[in-house]
Enzyme design. Structure first.
Site, PDB file in Angstrom:
ATOM      1  N   LYS A 117     -36.943   2.088  12.562  1.00 25.34           N
ATOM      2  CA  LYS A 117     -37.449   3.036  11.570  1.00 25.34           C
ATOM      3  C   LYS A 117     -38.421   2.310  10.652  1.00 25.34           C
ATOM      4  CE  LYS A 117     -32.990   5.326  11.519  1.00 25.34           C
ATOM      5  NZ  LYS A 117     -31.700   5.488  10.837  1.00 25.34           N
ATOM      6  N   GLU A 142     -31.573  -0.696  13.911  1.00 22.02           N
ATOM      7  CA  GLU A 142     -30.155  -0.321  13.917  1.00 22.02           C
ATOM      8  C   GLU A 142     -29.699  -0.054  15.343  1.00 22.02           C
ATOM      9  OE1 GLU A 142     -29.883   3.266  11.527  1.00 22.02           O
ATOM     10  OE2 GLU A 142     -31.565   2.543  10.336  1.00 22.02           O
ATOM     11  N   LYS A 170     -28.120   2.195  18.143  1.00 22.07           N
ATOM     12  CA  LYS A 170     -28.050   3.658  18.266  1.00 22.07           C
ATOM     13  C   LYS A 170     -26.658   4.025  18.785  1.00 22.07           C
ATOM     14  CE  LYS A 170     -30.576   7.641  19.918  1.00 22.07           C
ATOM     15  NZ  LYS A 170     -29.557   8.356  20.667  1.00 22.07           N
ATOM     16  N   TYR A 187       0.842  -1.204   0.000  1.00 25.48           N
ATOM     17  CA  TYR A 187       0.000   0.000   0.000  1.00 25.48           C
ATOM     18  C   TYR A 187       0.877   1.254   0.000  1.00 25.48           C
ATOM     19  CZ  TYR A 187      -3.426   3.507   1.398  1.00 25.48           C
ATOM     20  OH  TYR A 187      -4.209   4.627   1.446  1.00 25.48           O
ATOM     21  N   CYS A 215     -18.298  30.734  55.690  1.00 27.86           N
ATOM     22  CA  CYS A 215     -17.688  32.049  55.876  1.00 27.86           C
ATOM     23  C   CYS A 215     -18.008  32.610  57.256  1.00 27.86           C
ATOM     24  CB  CYS A 215     -18.152  33.019  54.797  1.00 27.86           C
ATOM     25  SG  CYS A 215     -19.879  33.533  55.002  1.00 27.86           S
TER      26      CYS A 215
HETATM   27  S1  IVH Z   1     -31.755   8.254  12.785  1.00 23.65           S
HETATM   28  C1  IVH Z   1     -34.663  11.218  11.784  1.00 23.65           C
HETATM   29  N1  IVH Z   1     -30.178   6.251  13.377  1.00 23.65           N
HETATM   30  O1  IVH Z   1     -29.284   9.726  17.655  1.00 23.65           O
HETATM   31  C2  IVH Z   1     -33.863  10.216  12.437  1.00 23.65           C
HETATM   32  N2  IVH Z   1     -29.921   8.255  14.577  1.00 23.65           N
HETATM   33  O2  IVH Z   1     -31.443  11.071  19.249  1.00 23.65           O
HETATM   34  C3  IVH Z   1     -32.681  10.777  13.088  1.00 23.65           C
HETATM   35  N3  IVH Z   1     -28.127   8.230  16.226  1.00 23.65           N
HETATM   36  O3  IVH Z   1     -29.091  12.909  16.323  1.00 23.65           O
HETATM   37  C4  IVH Z   1     -31.570   9.936  13.230  1.00 23.65           C
HETATM   38  N4  IVH Z   1     -27.464   6.162  15.851  1.00 23.65           N
HETATM   39  O4  IVH Z   1     -27.209  11.348  15.641  1.00 23.65           O
HETATM   40  C5  IVH Z   1     -30.519   7.493  13.644  1.00 23.65           C
HETATM   41  N5  IVH Z   1     -28.842   4.394  13.775  1.00 23.65           N
HETATM   42  C6  IVH Z   1     -29.181   5.656  14.052  1.00 23.65           C
HETATM   43  C7  IVH Z   1     -28.503   6.413  15.032  1.00 23.65           C
HETATM   44  C8  IVH Z   1     -28.914   7.716  15.264  1.00 23.65           C
HETATM   45  C9  IVH Z   1     -27.249   7.277  16.559  1.00 23.65           C
HETATM   46  C10 IVH Z   1     -28.193   9.591  16.796  1.00 23.65           C
HETATM   47  C11 IVH Z   1     -28.385  10.662  15.761  1.00 23.65           C
HETATM   48  C12 IVH Z   1     -29.464  11.567  16.279  1.00 23.65           C
HETATM   49  C13 IVH Z   1     -29.706  11.056  17.648  1.00 23.65           C
HETATM   50  C14 IVH Z   1     -31.176  11.162  17.931  1.00 23.65           C
END
Ligand code: IVH
Length: 708
Positions: A290, A113, A115, A35, A409
């Site tokens: 979602k 997903e 978080k 690389y 104090c």
């Molecule tokens: S979706 C409209 N997906 O969590 C949907 N957010 O509390 C907005 N975050 O500001 C975000 N992992 O930065 C989404 N897999 C994920 C996430 C994620 C972390 C954060 C994101 C957002 C905050 C919301």
């Protein structure tokens, strides 16, 4: 043999492919030495043909020198946050709401997903080339951190693959620091005598907001994409498809993302992720569900800055047990004495905790904590730690904590009565509130039959009666004055302030600005040297140039927080005007009610405070918000400047525009009204043309500024 530009392009594509295998897929295809030799070939070619070099070349991750401040970036589409749920029932309720608004009886499919606990960013790719990286900010406006984002190896400067690359693609996601890298970074910070980061999230967002991209580059940051913002030239039908496309373009996506077919699947997903949480090399604070179908997402819409088509299921806040060493009473800058439990140090919710506030005397009474007892403390996210339970020692328990009669104090400490307000409808209690403003709001926005009642609570807080002469109060006001949102004086921490107070270099706040007179004495103190004194004086000097709202906040007027200080600054526009205001004028301001107004009046009527302000003023250069003519033709117009200007200095032009009430942004979006262009304008001009934004050339600037 002559080199061809085609070979140069192929070489870049090859390097990009290896970057992707290494940083995104974690699956290198060649050795480091191989690389390095490819990279060297690239560097040599670019040295020989500097004209070939373009910003998306793998060699150009850090090409920019430090900046003095970030410009703002207005998000073309607001960056939303997520509403939370904490158990299965709350998640089922969410699902019911979704189905109701879709008017559907079939099971909605959710994309699941982890978080990620990091910093949210927006990345804009124009024709596959990374053009803008921005922080979330308040969701509408963030900071343009493009040069820092470019240093993150897992973020492609150019999307890979040739297929389906859209003209505009805004990728949203999370920048984070892996756990092992965080530990390594903190070890290094310790070795170099730098401040430690309390958790990976703070380390990531601190690293992203460095003014010098070289520093960001040295920090091990990583990225996961989790959604799209604006797009042009492509449309997606589902969240699942978004992720598939992201992957094909070389964007990093979390391998744990998956589609769930029913609610059972969703719950199992949460449980599985929770079980394996510790083994992940990055911090997460829950999972996100979602609605998978993007048409459905659109139908469902959003409320109050969060989508109604997504929800975060959070892990419960971490709780740990520790022992109380002692209960102390701390005096703040306003003279309020707060009980604080000194604890055996524990690590909870990402930070070490050794003190925990008990808030007020009622809480002390309710929990009855005593030295030697065990306590359960809880800390979630950014929230301060809370004692949720006291486990009394069963043998030889210490006696109940007595309230001090005197402040440290020596002055008397008295119990004061807090007030609260009840909103009632006839005799029925609707809500109890601590703030009269919230209560008034509730009445204003609700039912006509609501009435407001003042309630005197039990004894609630202890206050030192020594007034402004109390040593602890003075210490507190120094800590506040130098704090980040006020004068932000680096190098003047609590310990140093305490020492300078003991040595009488400091008596009143204004003494900070004559500290230089003691330089020679300070140099002789343990822990100081000529360099550190020089640095300290330097940071004091640079704080002299201060924005009005920071100055007002730094004064420490009771209940005047950062937002109120900004509000006062915008309204009065000079400290003199604020000082000569009246109670009646103050209460006309939006977030100022009678209590805050009377605190402000009392502050400026008090001889000690008046004297402090008048002695501070000669040391400072206060930047007043400019007096903007409300008839200005540029009022609230969003303007972007791009290219090289010959006649104007960019900063000066920016100030002229701001003084006329315009907003100056770093990037072109659908909200941009004008683009001012110099020579060599690039993608911003192209984008503005595409969006139909009005273009102002350099020779039109004067007319543009002066237009009536
Ligand atoms: S979706 C409209 N997906 O969590 C949907 N957010 O509390 C907005 N975050 O500001 C975000 N992992 O930065 C989404 N897999 C994920 C996430 C994620 C972390 C954060 C994101 C957002 C905050 C919301």
């Amino acid at each position: 043999m002559s080199d061809s530009i085609k070979d140069y392009e192929l070489l870049k594509t090859e390097i990009r492919k290896h970057d992707h295998s290494y940083y995104v897929l974690d699956n290198p295809q060649i050795s480091d030495a191989e690389y390095d030799s490819l990279f060297l070939k690239l560097i040599n070619l670019e040295k020989k043909y500097p004209k070939w070099v373009s910003p998306e070349s793998p060699s150009q991750r850090v090409g920019i020198s430090p900046v003095t401040a970030f410009s703002t970036h207005q998000h073309a589409k607001n960056m939303l946050s997520l509403s939370n749920c904490f158990n299965d029932e709350e998640f089922f309720d969410f699902d019911k709401r979704v189905n109701k608004s879709l008017n559907s009886s079939v099971q909605t499919k959710y994309f699941c997903e982890p978080k990620i606990d990091g910093a949210a960013v927006s990345l804009t790719y124009l024709n596959g080339i990374l053009e803008i990286g921005a922080t979330r900010g308040d969701g509408e406006t963030g900071e343009n951190i493009t040069s820092n984002v470019r240093t993150i190896n897992s973020i492609p400067l150019k999307l890979i693959g040739l297929k389906d690359i859209p003209e505009v693609l805004e990728v949203r996601g999370e920048i984070f620091m892996p756990k092992d890298e965080f530990t390594r970074l903190n070890k290094l910070q310790e070795k170099e005598g730098n401040k430690l980061f309390s958790n990976p999230r703070n380390a990531a967002s601190g690293s992203l907001r460095q003014l010098d991209p070289q520093i960001t580059k040295s920090r091990p940051l990583h990225f996961f994409a989790h959604g799209v913002g604006i797009t042009q030239g492509i449309s997606f039908s589902s969240q699942e498809e978004v992720f598939k496309k992201f992957e094909s373009w070389g964007l990093p996506v979390n391998p744990l993302n998956t589609i769930a077919i029913d609610l059972d699947d969703c719950i199992k997903y949460f449980e599985e992720i929770d079980k394996n949480r510790e083994s992940l090399n990055y911090e997460i604070d829950g999972v996100v569900y979602k609605v998978n179908n993007l048409d459905d997402q659109n139908k469902i819409g959003e409320i109050a800055r969060s989508p109604r088509w997504a929800i975060a299921r959070k892990f419960p806040a971490e709780e740990v047990k520790t022992k109380i060493i002692d209960i102390n009473f701390q005096v703040g800058r306003t003279g309020v004495i707060t009980p604080v439990a000194k604890l055996e140090k524990v690590f909870v919710g990402g930070v070490n905790v050794s003190n925990c506030t008990l808030h007020n005397i009622d809480e002390l009474e309710r929990l009855d904590p005593r030295p030697g007892d065990d306590v359960v403390i809880k800390r979630a996210g950014d929230v301060i730690p809370q004692i949720i339970k006291v486990i009394a020692k069963d043998k030889n328990r210490a006696s109940k904590v007595k309230l001090p009669k005197l402040c440290e104090c020596g002055s008397e400490a008295t119990l004061n009565h807090a007030e609260s307000w009840e909103v009632r409808e006839h005799q029925t209690l609707i809500k109890k509130l601590d703030s009269i403003y919230e209560a008034k709001d509730l009445i204003k926005n609700a039912n006509k039959g609501y009435t407001l009642h003042k309630v005197q609570q039990r004894a609630a807080f202890l206050k030192c009666m020594g007034g402004r002469s109390c040593d602890a109060r003075i210490r507190g006001s120094f800590y506040h004055f130098v704090s980040r949102k006020a004068f932000d004086i680096e190098g003047l921490g609590k310990e140093i302030i305490n020492r300078f107070l003991e040595l009488s270099y400091f008596k009143d706040i204004q003494d900070i600005f004559t500290l230089e007179n003691h330089s020679e004495e300070i140099e002789m103190l343990e822990g100081f040297g000529s360099k550190s004194v020089e640095n300290l004086i330097q940071s004091i000097n640079s704080s002299r140039n201060i924005e009005l709202h920071r100055f007002i906040f730094g004064l420490g007027i009771e209940e005047v927080g950062e937002a109120t200080a900004r509000n006062l600054s915008n309204h009065f526009k000079s400290i003199e005007k604020l000082m000569s205001t009246s109670f009646d004028e103050l209460i006309t301001l939006d977030d100022i009610g009678p209590r805050v107004a009377s605190n402000i009046m009392q502050f400026f009527e008090n001889d000690y405070c008046k004297n402090m302000v008048s002695e501070l003023l000669p040391h400072l250069k206060i930047q007043n918000p400019s007096l903007i003519n409300q008839d200005s033709h540029l009022l609230n117009k969003t303007i972007v400047i791009t290219g090289t200007l010959e006649e104007f200095k960019r900063d000066e032009l920016k100030n002229m525009l701001l003084n006329k009430g315009a907003k100056v942004s770093g990037s072109v979006s659908s909200k941009t009204n004008y683009l001012i262009v110099g020579s060599n304008a690039g993608s911003k001009l192209a984008k503005a043309n595409k969006l139909g934004v009005e273009i102002i050339n350099e020779d039109q600037i004067s007319d543009f500024l002066n237009e009536k």
